[in-house]
Scaffold this active site. Structure first.
Site, PDB file in Angstrom:
ATOM      1  N   HIS A  20       0.824  -1.206   0.000  1.00 23.74           N
ATOM      2  CA  HIS A  20       0.000   0.000   0.000  1.00 23.74           C
ATOM      3  C   HIS A  20       0.856   1.254   0.000  1.00 23.74           C
ATOM      4  O   HIS A  20       0.621   2.180  -0.753  1.00 23.74           O
ATOM      5  CB  HIS A  20      -0.936  -0.001   1.216  1.00 23.74           C
ATOM      6  CG  HIS A  20      -1.975   1.075   1.160  1.00 23.74           C
ATOM      7  ND1 HIS A  20      -1.687   2.399   1.405  1.00 23.74           N
ATOM      8  CD2 HIS A  20      -3.309   1.018   0.895  1.00 23.74           C
ATOM      9  CE1 HIS A  20      -2.792   3.114   1.295  1.00 23.74           C
ATOM     10  NE2 HIS A  20      -3.792   2.289   0.978  1.00 23.74           N
ATOM     11  N   ARG A  21       1.846   1.325   0.866  1.00 19.60           N
ATOM     12  CA  ARG A  21       2.825   2.406   0.967  1.00 19.60           C
ATOM     13  C   ARG A  21       2.310   3.695   1.595  1.00 19.60           C
ATOM     14  O   ARG A  21       3.082   4.619   1.802  1.00 19.60           O
ATOM     15  CB  ARG A  21       3.420   2.740  -0.407  1.00 19.60           C
ATOM     16  CG  ARG A  21       4.150   1.604  -1.058  1.00 19.60           C
ATOM     17  CD  ARG A  21       4.685   1.946  -2.433  1.00 19.60           C
ATOM     18  NE  ARG A  21       5.520   3.114  -2.433  1.00 19.60           N
ATOM     19  CZ  ARG A  21       5.197   4.270  -3.007  1.00 19.60           C
ATOM     20  NH1 ARG A  21       4.041   4.413  -3.636  1.00 19.60           N
ATOM     21  NH2 ARG A  21       6.025   5.285  -2.956  1.00 19.60           N
ATOM     22  N   ASP A  22       1.014   3.812   1.888  1.00 15.19           N
ATOM     23  CA  ASP A  22       0.513   5.039   2.510  1.00 15.19           C
ATOM     24  C   ASP A  22      -0.556   4.713   3.548  1.00 15.19           C
ATOM     25  O   ASP A  22      -1.618   5.325   3.588  1.00 15.19           O
ATOM     26  CB  ASP A  22      -0.037   5.988   1.439  1.00 15.19           C
ATOM     27  CG  ASP A  22      -0.282   7.393   1.990  1.00 15.19           C
ATOM     28  OD1 ASP A  22       0.303   7.736   3.041  1.00 15.19           O
ATOM     29  OD2 ASP A  22      -1.067   8.142   1.378  1.00 15.19           O
ATOM     30  N   LEU A  23      -0.268   3.728   4.385  1.00 19.91           N
ATOM     31  CA  LEU A  23      -1.203   3.380   5.454  1.00 19.91           C
ATOM     32  C   LEU A  23      -1.081   4.405   6.568  1.00 19.91           C
ATOM     33  O   LEU A  23       0.013   4.677   7.056  1.00 19.91           O
ATOM     34  CB  LEU A  23      -0.895   1.982   5.983  1.00 19.91           C
ATOM     35  CG  LEU A  23      -1.173   0.846   5.015  1.00 19.91           C
ATOM     36  CD1 LEU A  23      -0.612  -0.465   5.548  1.00 19.91           C
ATOM     37  CD2 LEU A  23      -2.670   0.724   4.749  1.00 19.91           C
ATOM     38  N   ASN A  29      -6.339   7.305   5.853  1.00 22.99           N
ATOM     39  CA  ASN A  29      -6.667   6.456   4.709  1.00 22.99           C
ATOM     40  C   ASN A  29      -7.456   5.215   5.113  1.00 22.99           C
ATOM     41  O   ASN A  29      -7.604   4.284   4.317  1.00 22.99           O
ATOM     42  CB  ASN A  29      -5.401   6.055   3.957  1.00 22.99           C
ATOM     43  CG  ASN A  29      -4.833   7.206   3.174  1.00 22.99           C
ATOM     44  OD1 ASN A  29      -5.527   8.169   2.886  1.00 22.99           O
ATOM     45  ND2 ASN A  29      -3.562   7.125   2.844  1.00 22.99           N
TER      46      ASN A  29
END
Length: 194
Positions: free
Chosen positions: A95-98, A102
């Site tokens: 995911h890289r943007d938890l 979000n």
């Protein structure tokens, strides 16, 4: 608002086609019960202008935690976030943007992972490391290796997940000096009691 079905949808308008391409590819090829439901596209004159998602009426996990302290709901949140991450990883995606912003909450107070712009395959070699790093949404929840050299791996999401658990249990972000060893256990010792 769909008048026929009396249902509210959320529209994510397409502003930058480069960033939204990955989200469109992801939504067209993957779905999971712990992801915000994707329904399709909004068109104007045969041009895609937005992505249509389920409307999450109870806002973000950050908003929810600030207003509630329901231990059962918090445990369900942790479980659902984990299941969503597990699905991504089982499909070789990161995911890289938890982060709490979000993770969205629906009318039944269930949480869903959202914001799929930054998702990458684990073996993504189509971009330079600088491009992979430059579109990180939140530096507070990004892993150190992600920030320092752009390397991504499954632990990238696990690190963010641990920070989210800390946030859920303590109601605040974990503040750390990125140069020091991080002790996430402190402040989470009561997790078994939930």
């Amino acid at each position: 608002f769909n008048i026929t079905k009396k249902y509210i949808f959320a529209i994510k308008y397409i502003v930058n086609n480069d960033n939204i391409k990955r989200e469109k590819d992801f939504c067209n090829n993957f779905s999971h019960r712990c992801f915000v439901q994707f329904y399709g596209y909004l068109y104007r004159n045969d041009e895609e202008i937005g992505l249509v998602y389920d409307f999450m009426c109870n806002g973000t996990l950050r908003d929810f935690i600030k207003q509630n302290n329901d231990k059962v709901a918090l445990f369900v949140s942790i479980s659902r976030i984990f299941r969503g991450i597990n699905y991504l990883h089982s499909n070789s995606l990161i995911h890289r943007d938890l982060k709490p912003e979000n993770i969205l909450i629906d009318h039944d107070f269930l949480c869903f992972l959202g914001d799929f712009e930054t998702i990458r395959p684990i073996d993504d070699t189509s971009e330079t490391q600088n491009n992979i790093t430059s579109d990180i949404g939140s530096f507070n929840y990004a892993s150190s290796e992600q920030l320092q050299n752009g390397k991504i791996s499954f632990p990238t999401d696990i690190y963010s997940f641990a920070l989210i658990i800390y946030f859920i249990l303590n109601g605040k972000d974990f503040k750390q000096n990125r140069l020091e060893k991080i002790d996430l256990v402190k402040g989470t010792e009561n997790i078994i009691e939930i």
